[in-house]
Design a protein around this motif. Structure first.
Motif, PDB file in Angstrom:
ATOM      1  N   SER A 111      37.155 -15.004 -32.982  1.00  0.00           N
ATOM      2  CA  SER A 111      35.768 -15.245 -33.401  1.00  0.00           C
ATOM      3  C   SER A 111      35.699 -16.684 -33.891  1.00  0.00           C
ATOM      4  CB  SER A 111      35.369 -14.262 -34.496  1.00  0.00           C
ATOM      5  OG  SER A 111      35.461 -12.941 -34.020  1.00  0.00           O
ATOM      6  N   VAL A 112      35.056 -17.535 -33.100  1.00  0.00           N
ATOM      7  CA  VAL A 112      35.161 -18.985 -33.285  1.00  0.00           C
ATOM      8  C   VAL A 112      33.829 -19.593 -33.695  1.00  0.00           C
ATOM      9  CG1 VAL A 112      35.697 -21.172 -32.147  1.00  0.00           C
ATOM     10  CG2 VAL A 112      36.986 -19.111 -31.553  1.00  0.00           C
ATOM     11  N   SER A 113      33.892 -20.479 -34.662  1.00  0.00           N
ATOM     12  CA  SER A 113      32.773 -21.368 -34.973  1.00  0.00           C
ATOM     13  C   SER A 113      33.113 -22.707 -34.325  1.00  0.00           C
ATOM     14  CB  SER A 113      32.603 -21.531 -36.482  1.00  0.00           C
ATOM     15  OG  SER A 113      32.261 -20.308 -37.075  1.00  0.00           O
ATOM     16  N   THR A 114      32.253 -23.147 -33.417  1.00  0.00           N
ATOM     17  CA  THR A 114      32.575 -24.342 -32.646  1.00  0.00           C
ATOM     18  C   THR A 114      32.076 -25.605 -33.347  1.00  0.00           C
ATOM     19  OG1 THR A 114      30.521 -24.434 -31.390  1.00  0.00           O
ATOM     20  CG2 THR A 114      32.260 -22.973 -30.555  1.00  0.00           C
ATOM     21  N   ALA A 115      32.513 -26.706 -32.792  1.00  0.00           N
ATOM     22  CA  ALA A 115      32.104 -28.005 -33.338  1.00  0.00           C
ATOM     23  C   ALA A 115      30.619 -28.259 -33.121  1.00  0.00           C
ATOM     24  CB  ALA A 115      32.931 -29.112 -32.704  1.00  0.00           C
ATOM     25  N   TRP A 116      29.994 -27.491 -32.204  1.00  0.00           N
ATOM     26  CA  TRP A 116      28.553 -27.656 -31.964  1.00  0.00           C
ATOM     27  C   TRP A 116      27.708 -26.802 -32.909  1.00  0.00           C
ATOM     28  CZ3 TRP A 116      31.447 -26.042 -27.436  1.00  0.00           C
ATOM     29  CH2 TRP A 116      31.894 -27.130 -26.683  1.00  0.00           C
ATOM     30  N   GLY A 117      28.363 -26.066 -33.788  1.00  0.00           N
ATOM     31  CA  GLY A 117      27.604 -25.249 -34.718  1.00  0.00           C
ATOM     32  C   GLY A 117      27.288 -23.859 -34.223  1.00  0.00           C
ATOM     33  N   THR A 118      27.881 -23.457 -33.083  1.00  0.00           N
ATOM     34  CA  THR A 118      27.671 -22.104 -32.568  1.00  0.00           C
ATOM     35  C   THR A 118      28.826 -21.209 -32.993  1.00  0.00           C
ATOM     36  OG1 THR A 118      28.770 -22.647 -30.497  1.00  0.00           O
ATOM     37  CG2 THR A 118      26.383 -22.960 -30.591  1.00  0.00           C
ATOM     38  N   ALA A 119      28.613 -19.920 -32.896  1.00  0.00           N
ATOM     39  CA  ALA A 119      29.649 -18.948 -33.234  1.00  0.00           C
ATOM     40  C   ALA A 119      29.628 -17.837 -32.191  1.00  0.00           C
ATOM     41  CB  ALA A 119      29.424 -18.382 -34.624  1.00  0.00           C
ATOM     42  N   ARG A 120      30.787 -17.550 -31.646  1.00  0.00           N
ATOM     43  CA  ARG A 120      30.871 -16.455 -30.672  1.00  0.00           C
ATOM     44  C   ARG A 120      32.316 -16.036 -30.533  1.00  0.00           C
ATOM     45  NH1 ARG A 120      31.084 -18.214 -24.451  1.00  0.00           N
ATOM     46  NH2 ARG A 120      32.617 -16.521 -24.583  1.00  0.00           N
ATOM     47  N   ASP A 121      32.508 -14.924 -29.822  1.00  0.00           N
ATOM     48  CA  ASP A 121      33.845 -14.420 -29.550  1.00  0.00           C
ATOM     49  C   ASP A 121      34.340 -14.962 -28.213  1.00  0.00           C
ATOM     50  OD1 ASP A 121      33.134 -11.102 -30.887  1.00  0.00           O
ATOM     51  OD2 ASP A 121      33.809 -12.936 -31.875  1.00  0.00           O
ATOM     52  N   TYR A 122      35.609 -15.278 -28.182  1.00  0.00           N
ATOM     53  CA  TYR A 122      36.270 -15.713 -26.958  1.00  0.00           C
ATOM     54  C   TYR A 122      37.446 -14.780 -26.686  1.00  0.00           C
ATOM     55  CZ  TYR A 122      33.670 -20.096 -27.209  1.00  0.00           C
ATOM     56  OH  TYR A 122      32.674 -21.041 -27.251  1.00  0.00           O
ATOM     57  N   TRP A 123      37.716 -14.580 -25.385  1.00  0.00           N
ATOM     58  CA  TRP A 123      38.819 -13.718 -24.964  1.00  0.00           C
ATOM     59  C   TRP A 123      39.826 -14.508 -24.149  1.00  0.00           C
ATOM     60  CZ3 TRP A 123      39.338  -8.578 -26.249  1.00  0.00           C
ATOM     61  CH2 TRP A 123      38.225  -7.948 -26.808  1.00  0.00           C
ATOM     62  N   GLY A 124      41.082 -14.112 -24.275  1.00  0.00           N
ATOM     63  CA  GLY A 124      42.102 -14.644 -23.404  1.00  0.00           C
ATOM     64  C   GLY A 124      42.100 -13.938 -22.071  1.00  0.00           C
ATOM     65  N   GLN A 125      42.990 -14.364 -21.186  1.00  0.00           N
ATOM     66  CA  GLN A 125      43.021 -13.827 -19.820  1.00  0.00           C
ATOM     67  C   GLN A 125      43.811 -12.527 -19.726  1.00  0.00           C
ATOM     68  OE1 GLN A 125      45.019 -16.139 -20.942  1.00  0.00           O
ATOM     69  NE2 GLN A 125      47.058 -15.683 -20.136  1.00  0.00           N
ATOM     70  N   GLY A 126      44.551 -12.204 -20.757  1.00  0.00           N
ATOM     71  CA  GLY A 126      45.333 -10.974 -20.768  1.00  0.00           C
ATOM     72  C   GLY A 126      46.771 -11.198 -20.351  1.00  0.00           C
ATOM     73  N   THR A 127      47.652 -10.400 -20.912  1.00  0.00           N
ATOM     74  CA  THR A 127      49.057 -10.442 -20.545  1.00  0.00           C
ATOM     75  C   THR A 127      49.558  -9.005 -20.408  1.00  0.00           C
ATOM     76  OG1 THR A 127      51.244 -11.354 -21.122  1.00  0.00           O
ATOM     77  CG2 THR A 127      49.879 -10.592 -22.953  1.00  0.00           C
ATOM     78  N   GLN A 128      50.291  -8.742 -19.339  1.00  0.00           N
ATOM     79  CA  GLN A 128      50.732  -7.376 -19.042  1.00  0.00           C
ATOM     80  C   GLN A 128      51.964  -7.017 -19.854  1.00  0.00           C
ATOM     81  OE1 GLN A 128      49.434  -4.962 -16.728  1.00  0.00           O
ATOM     82  NE2 GLN A 128      50.924  -3.645 -17.773  1.00  0.00           N
ATOM     83  N   VAL A 129      51.913  -5.857 -20.464  1.00  0.00           N
ATOM     84  CA  VAL A 129      53.070  -5.275 -21.140  1.00  0.00           C
ATOM     85  C   VAL A 129      53.371  -3.936 -20.471  1.00  0.00           C
ATOM     86  CG1 VAL A 129      53.932  -4.268 -23.279  1.00  0.00           C
ATOM     87  CG2 VAL A 129      52.642  -6.410 -23.338  1.00  0.00           C
ATOM     88  N   THR A 130      54.598  -3.791 -20.009  1.00  0.00           N
ATOM     89  CA  THR A 130      55.017  -2.547 -19.364  1.00  0.00           C
ATOM     90  C   THR A 130      56.268  -2.032 -20.059  1.00  0.00           C
ATOM     91  OG1 THR A 130      54.153  -3.318 -17.237  1.00  0.00           O
ATOM     92  CG2 THR A 130      55.695  -1.475 -17.197  1.00  0.00           C
ATOM     93  N   VAL A 131      56.203  -0.785 -20.503  1.00  0.00           N
ATOM     94  CA  VAL A 131      57.327  -0.156 -21.191  1.00  0.00           C
ATOM     95  C   VAL A 131      57.847   0.973 -20.312  1.00  0.00           C
ATOM     96  CG1 VAL A 131      58.113   0.944 -23.312  1.00  0.00           C
ATOM     97  CG2 VAL A 131      56.213  -0.690 -23.385  1.00  0.00           C
ATOM     98  N   SER A 132      59.087   0.845 -19.932  1.00  0.00           N
ATOM     99  CA  SER A 132      59.689   1.855 -19.059  1.00  0.00           C
ATOM    100  C   SER A 132      60.471   2.872 -19.884  1.00  0.00           C
ATOM    101  CB  SER A 132      60.618   1.187 -18.045  1.00  0.00           C
ATOM    102  OG  SER A 132      61.730   0.609 -18.699  1.00  0.00           O
ATOM    103  N   SER A 133      60.532   4.073 -19.366  1.00  0.00           N
ATOM    104  CA  SER A 133      61.277   5.129 -20.060  1.00  0.00           C
ATOM    105  C   SER A 133      62.648   5.322 -19.433  1.00  0.00           C
ATOM    106  CB  SER A 133      60.485   6.446 -19.992  1.00  0.00           C
ATOM    107  OG  SER A 133      60.208   6.775 -18.642  1.00  0.00           O
TER     108      SER A 133
END
Length: 120
Positions: free
Chosen positions: A98-120
């Motif tokens: 949740s970012v407040s930008t240098a332009w005075g706006t505020a919004r949420d940003y998301w990353g691109q995602g990273t895969q986690v795989t857990v094997s049994s």
């Protein structure tokens, strides 16, 4: 513009550990909450852990005692230490800020995602 870049995902065996990293960059004035979410195939995205700028932590019941969130405010970076991983933790993990930008706006940003795989 603000970018979030995640890293640290991968394949791990049952009971193993991974550490995810999310670094934010761009026209950032301040970052309020930062958090980690997961999305398993066919399921909605859900919160695993979040931390406020003041350090207050919030965890989903499913990860309490196994996952630990931390952040470095000076580096605009949030981490997720995941221990005692289970196959049901398999998902794409996303970082949100949740970012407040240098332009005075505020919004949420998301990353691109990273895969986690857990094997049994």
């Amino acid at each position: 513009q603000v970018q979030l870049v995640e890293s640290g995902g991968g394949l791990v065996q049952l009971g193993g550990s991974l550490r995810l990293t999310c670094a934010a960059s761009g026209s950032i004035c301040s970052i309020n909450a930062m958090g980690w979410y997961r999305q398993a195939p066919g399921k909605q995205r859900e919160l695993d852990a979040a931390m406020s700028i003041g350090g207050n932590e919030n965890y989903a019941d499913a990860v309490k005692g196994r996952f630990t969130i931390s952040r470095d405010n000076a580096k605009n970076t949030v981490y997720l230490q995941m221990n005692s991983l289970k196959p049901e933790d398999t998902a794409v993990y996303y970082c949100k800020a949740s970012v407040s930008t240098a332009w005075g706006t505020a919004r949420d940003y998301w990353g691109q995602g990273t895969q986690v795989t857990v094997s049994s």
